[in-house]
Design a protein around this motif. Structure first.
Motif, PDB file in Angstrom:
ATOM      1  N   THR A  12       0.804  -1.214   0.000  1.00  0.00           N
ATOM      2  CA  THR A  12       0.000   0.000   0.000  1.00  0.00           C
ATOM      3  C   THR A  12       0.843   1.271   0.000  1.00  0.00           C
ATOM      4  O   THR A  12       0.639   2.155  -0.839  1.00  0.00           O
ATOM      5  CB  THR A  12      -0.961   0.009   1.204  1.00  0.00           C
ATOM      6  N   ASP A  13       1.787   1.383   0.921  1.00  0.00           N
ATOM      7  CA  ASP A  13       2.595   2.604   1.014  1.00  0.00           C
ATOM      8  C   ASP A  13       3.394   2.846  -0.259  1.00  0.00           C
ATOM      9  O   ASP A  13       3.484   3.979  -0.741  1.00  0.00           O
ATOM     10  CB  ASP A  13       3.537   2.549   2.215  1.00  0.00           C
ATOM     11  N   ALA A  14       3.965   1.797  -0.819  1.00  0.00           N
ATOM     12  CA  ALA A  14       4.757   1.932  -2.049  1.00  0.00           C
ATOM     13  C   ALA A  14       3.866   2.321  -3.223  1.00  0.00           C
ATOM     14  O   ALA A  14       4.220   3.197  -4.022  1.00  0.00           O
ATOM     15  CB  ALA A  14       5.496   0.628  -2.349  1.00  0.00           C
ATOM     16  N   LEU A  15       2.719   1.685  -3.323  1.00  0.00           N
ATOM     17  CA  LEU A  15       1.822   1.958  -4.440  1.00  0.00           C
ATOM     18  C   LEU A  15       1.272   3.385  -4.375  1.00  0.00           C
ATOM     19  O   LEU A  15       1.279   4.104  -5.372  1.00  0.00           O
ATOM     20  CB  LEU A  15       0.667   0.957  -4.446  1.00  0.00           C
ATOM     21  N   TYR A  16       0.840   3.819  -3.193  1.00  0.00           N
ATOM     22  CA  TYR A  16       0.315   5.175  -3.045  1.00  0.00           C
ATOM     23  C   TYR A  16       1.425   6.221  -3.147  1.00  0.00           C
ATOM     24  O   TYR A  16       1.204   7.320  -3.639  1.00  0.00           O
ATOM     25  CB  TYR A  16      -0.416   5.341  -1.710  1.00  0.00           C
ATOM     26  N   GLY A  17       2.611   5.881  -2.683  1.00  0.00           N
ATOM     27  CA  GLY A  17       3.720   6.830  -2.685  1.00  0.00           C
ATOM     28  C   GLY A  17       4.351   7.039  -4.043  1.00  0.00           C
ATOM     29  O   GLY A  17       4.813   8.138  -4.357  1.00  0.00           O
ATOM     30  N   ALA A  18       4.397   5.998  -4.860  1.00  0.00           N
ATOM     31  CA  ALA A  18       5.044   6.095  -6.174  1.00  0.00           C
ATOM     32  C   ALA A  18       4.399   5.111  -7.147  1.00  0.00           C
ATOM     33  O   ALA A  18       4.985   4.085  -7.486  1.00  0.00           O
ATOM     34  CB  ALA A  18       6.538   5.821  -6.043  1.00  0.00           C
ATOM     35  N   TYR A  23      -2.455   4.464 -15.244  1.00  0.00           N
ATOM     36  CA  TYR A  23      -3.835   4.418 -14.769  1.00  0.00           C
ATOM     37  C   TYR A  23      -3.884   4.558 -13.247  1.00  0.00           C
ATOM     38  O   TYR A  23      -4.738   5.253 -12.704  1.00  0.00           O
ATOM     39  CB  TYR A  23      -4.522   3.133 -15.216  1.00  0.00           C
ATOM     40  N   THR A  24      -2.961   3.922 -12.549  1.00  0.00           N
ATOM     41  CA  THR A  24      -2.902   4.040 -11.097  1.00  0.00           C
ATOM     42  C   THR A  24      -2.677   5.497 -10.707  1.00  0.00           C
ATOM     43  O   THR A  24      -3.310   6.014  -9.790  1.00  0.00           O
ATOM     44  CB  THR A  24      -1.776   3.163 -10.514  1.00  0.00           C
ATOM     45  N   ARG A  25      -1.775   6.165 -11.420  1.00  0.00           N
ATOM     46  CA  ARG A  25      -1.524   7.589 -11.148  1.00  0.00           C
ATOM     47  C   ARG A  25      -2.789   8.421 -11.351  1.00  0.00           C
ATOM     48  O   ARG A  25      -3.084   9.308 -10.563  1.00  0.00           O
ATOM     49  CB  ARG A  25      -0.408   8.114 -12.034  1.00  0.00           C
ATOM     50  N   ALA A  26      -3.504   8.156 -12.424  1.00  0.00           N
ATOM     51  CA  ALA A  26      -4.731   8.908 -12.699  1.00  0.00           C
ATOM     52  C   ALA A  26      -5.775   8.663 -11.607  1.00  0.00           C
ATOM     53  O   ALA A  26      -6.426   9.607 -11.141  1.00  0.00           O
ATOM     54  CB  ALA A  26      -5.291   8.531 -14.071  1.00  0.00           C
ATOM     55  N   LEU A  27      -5.932   7.410 -11.188  1.00  0.00           N
ATOM     56  CA  LEU A  27      -6.895   7.099 -10.126  1.00  0.00           C
ATOM     57  C   LEU A  27      -6.545   7.828  -8.831  1.00  0.00           C
ATOM     58  O   LEU A  27      -7.408   8.432  -8.188  1.00  0.00           O
ATOM     59  CB  LEU A  27      -6.932   5.593  -9.858  1.00  0.00           C
ATOM     60  N   LEU A  28      -5.281   7.755  -8.444  1.00  0.00           N
ATOM     61  CA  LEU A  28      -4.876   8.375  -7.187  1.00  0.00           C
ATOM     62  C   LEU A  28      -4.942   9.894  -7.242  1.00  0.00           C
ATOM     63  O   LEU A  28      -5.149  10.539  -6.223  1.00  0.00           O
ATOM     64  CB  LEU A  28      -3.468   7.907  -6.798  1.00  0.00           C
ATOM     65  N   GLY A  84      10.901  -5.531  -4.502  1.00  0.00           N
ATOM     66  CA  GLY A  84      10.008  -5.062  -3.448  1.00  0.00           C
ATOM     67  C   GLY A  84       8.603  -5.602  -3.532  1.00  0.00           C
ATOM     68  O   GLY A  84       7.693  -5.072  -2.905  1.00  0.00           O
ATOM     69  N   GLY A  85       8.373  -6.639  -4.343  1.00  0.00           N
ATOM     70  CA  GLY A  85       7.051  -7.243  -4.435  1.00  0.00           C
ATOM     71  C   GLY A  85       6.064  -6.486  -5.303  1.00  0.00           C
ATOM     72  O   GLY A  85       4.879  -6.764  -5.275  1.00  0.00           O
ATOM     73  N   ARG A  86       6.549  -5.529  -6.063  1.00  0.00           N
ATOM     74  CA  ARG A  86       5.675  -4.775  -6.962  1.00  0.00           C
ATOM     75  C   ARG A  86       5.523  -5.523  -8.269  1.00  0.00           C
ATOM     76  O   ARG A  86       6.427  -6.202  -8.728  1.00  0.00           O
ATOM     77  CB  ARG A  86       6.250  -3.382  -7.277  1.00  0.00           C
ATOM     78  N   SER A  87       4.383  -5.360  -8.906  1.00  0.00           N
ATOM     79  CA  SER A  87       4.129  -5.903 -10.233  1.00  0.00           C
ATOM     80  C   SER A  87       3.354  -4.857 -11.010  1.00  0.00           C
ATOM     81  O   SER A  87       2.487  -4.178 -10.457  1.00  0.00           O
ATOM     82  CB  SER A  87       3.316  -7.195 -10.164  1.00  0.00           C
ATOM     83  N   VAL A  88       3.666  -4.725 -12.303  1.00  0.00           N
ATOM     84  CA  VAL A  88       2.999  -3.729 -13.125  1.00  0.00           C
ATOM     85  C   VAL A  88       2.807  -4.274 -14.535  1.00  0.00           C
ATOM     86  O   VAL A  88       3.627  -5.035 -15.029  1.00  0.00           O
ATOM     87  CB  VAL A  88       3.781  -2.387 -13.131  1.00  0.00           C
ATOM     88  N   THR A  89       1.681  -3.917 -15.140  1.00  0.00           N
ATOM     89  CA  THR A  89       1.360  -4.320 -16.508  1.00  0.00           C
ATOM     90  C   THR A  89       1.525  -3.090 -17.400  1.00  0.00           C
ATOM     91  O   THR A  89       0.570  -2.372 -17.665  1.00  0.00           O
ATOM     92  CB  THR A  89      -0.086  -4.841 -16.585  1.00  0.00           C
ATOM     93  N   CYS A  90       2.770  -2.827 -17.807  1.00  0.00           N
ATOM     94  CA  CYS A  90       3.045  -1.635 -18.613  1.00  0.00           C
ATOM     95  C   CYS A  90       4.391  -1.816 -19.320  1.00  0.00           C
ATOM     96  O   CYS A  90       5.346  -2.308 -18.714  1.00  0.00           O
ATOM     97  CB  CYS A  90       3.079  -0.395 -17.724  1.00  0.00           C
ATOM     98  N   HIS A  91       4.450  -1.427 -20.586  1.00  0.00           N
ATOM     99  CA  HIS A  91       5.713  -1.469 -21.323  1.00  0.00           C
ATOM    100  C   HIS A  91       6.675  -0.393 -20.840  1.00  0.00           C
ATOM    101  O   HIS A  91       7.886  -0.573 -20.880  1.00  0.00           O
ATOM    102  CB  HIS A  91       5.476  -1.267 -22.822  1.00  0.00           C
ATOM    103  N   PHE A  92       6.131   0.744 -20.386  1.00  0.00           N
ATOM    104  CA  PHE A  92       6.945   1.888 -20.012  1.00  0.00           C
ATOM    105  C   PHE A  92       6.503   2.445 -18.661  1.00  0.00           C
ATOM    106  O   PHE A  92       6.020   3.579 -18.567  1.00  0.00           O
ATOM    107  CB  PHE A  92       6.846   2.978 -21.094  1.00  0.00           C
ATOM    108  N   PRO A  93       6.669   1.647 -17.574  1.00  0.00           N
ATOM    109  CA  PRO A  93       6.218   2.120 -16.265  1.00  0.00           C
ATOM    110  C   PRO A  93       7.072   3.283 -15.758  1.00  0.00           C
ATOM    111  O   PRO A  93       8.234   3.434 -16.141  1.00  0.00           O
ATOM    112  CB  PRO A  93       6.390   0.892 -15.370  1.00  0.00           C
ATOM    113  N   PHE A  94       6.475   4.101 -14.899  1.00  0.00           N
ATOM    114  CA  PHE A  94       7.210   5.191 -14.277  1.00  0.00           C
ATOM    115  C   PHE A  94       8.245   4.625 -13.323  1.00  0.00           C
ATOM    116  O   PHE A  94       8.028   3.576 -12.718  1.00  0.00           O
ATOM    117  CB  PHE A  94       6.257   6.110 -13.499  1.00  0.00           C
ATOM    118  N   ALA A  95       9.344   5.320 -13.162  1.00  0.00           N
ATOM    119  CA  ALA A  95      10.413   4.864 -12.259  1.00  0.00           C
ATOM    120  C   ALA A  95      10.072   5.177 -10.832  1.00  0.00           C
ATOM    121  O   ALA A  95       9.292   5.976 -10.495  1.00  0.00           O
ATOM    122  CB  ALA A  95      11.711   5.546 -12.629  1.00  0.00           C
TER     123      ALA A  95
END
Length: 95
Positions: A12-18, A23-28, A84-95
């Motif tokens: 949660t903290d990692a996802l909300y923080g960065a 799409y996640t960025r737009a939702l948040l 860090g246990g993160r997973s993302v479905t994106c060719h060009f995810p944000f750093a």
């Protein structure tokens, strides 16, 4: 999730923080934060949501993504595990 597919998973903290997926960025960016009133940039998505019965050929978010490149319209990205246990479905995810 977007059109029934997971776009990002993480603590949660990692996802909300960065958030790494656009799409996640737009939702948040749409979540009200009283301490950020007027300071946070709201991300507004253009285009209509595609039909879940007939999703786009490549990435399901490619028709609305501000970062989409030609590859995104052709190839569906896999859900990739990251440090860090993160997973993302994106060719060009944000750093």
């Amino acid at each position: 999730m977007y059109l029934g597919s997971i776009v990002e998973i993480g603590e949660t903290d990692a996802l909300y923080g960065a958030p790494r997926h656009p799409y996640t960025r737009a939702l948040l960016s749409a979540v009200p934060q009283p301490h950020d009133r007027g300071k946070r940039e709201r991300i507004l998505l253009d285009a209509e949501i595609p039909s879940p019965l007939n999703p786009p050929r490549g990435c399901k978010f490619s028709t609305r993504c501000p970062c989409a490149k030609p590859l995104c319209h052709e190839v569906r990205p896999p859900l990739t595990g990251e440090a860090g246990g993160r997973s993302v479905t994106c060719h060009f995810p944000f750093a």
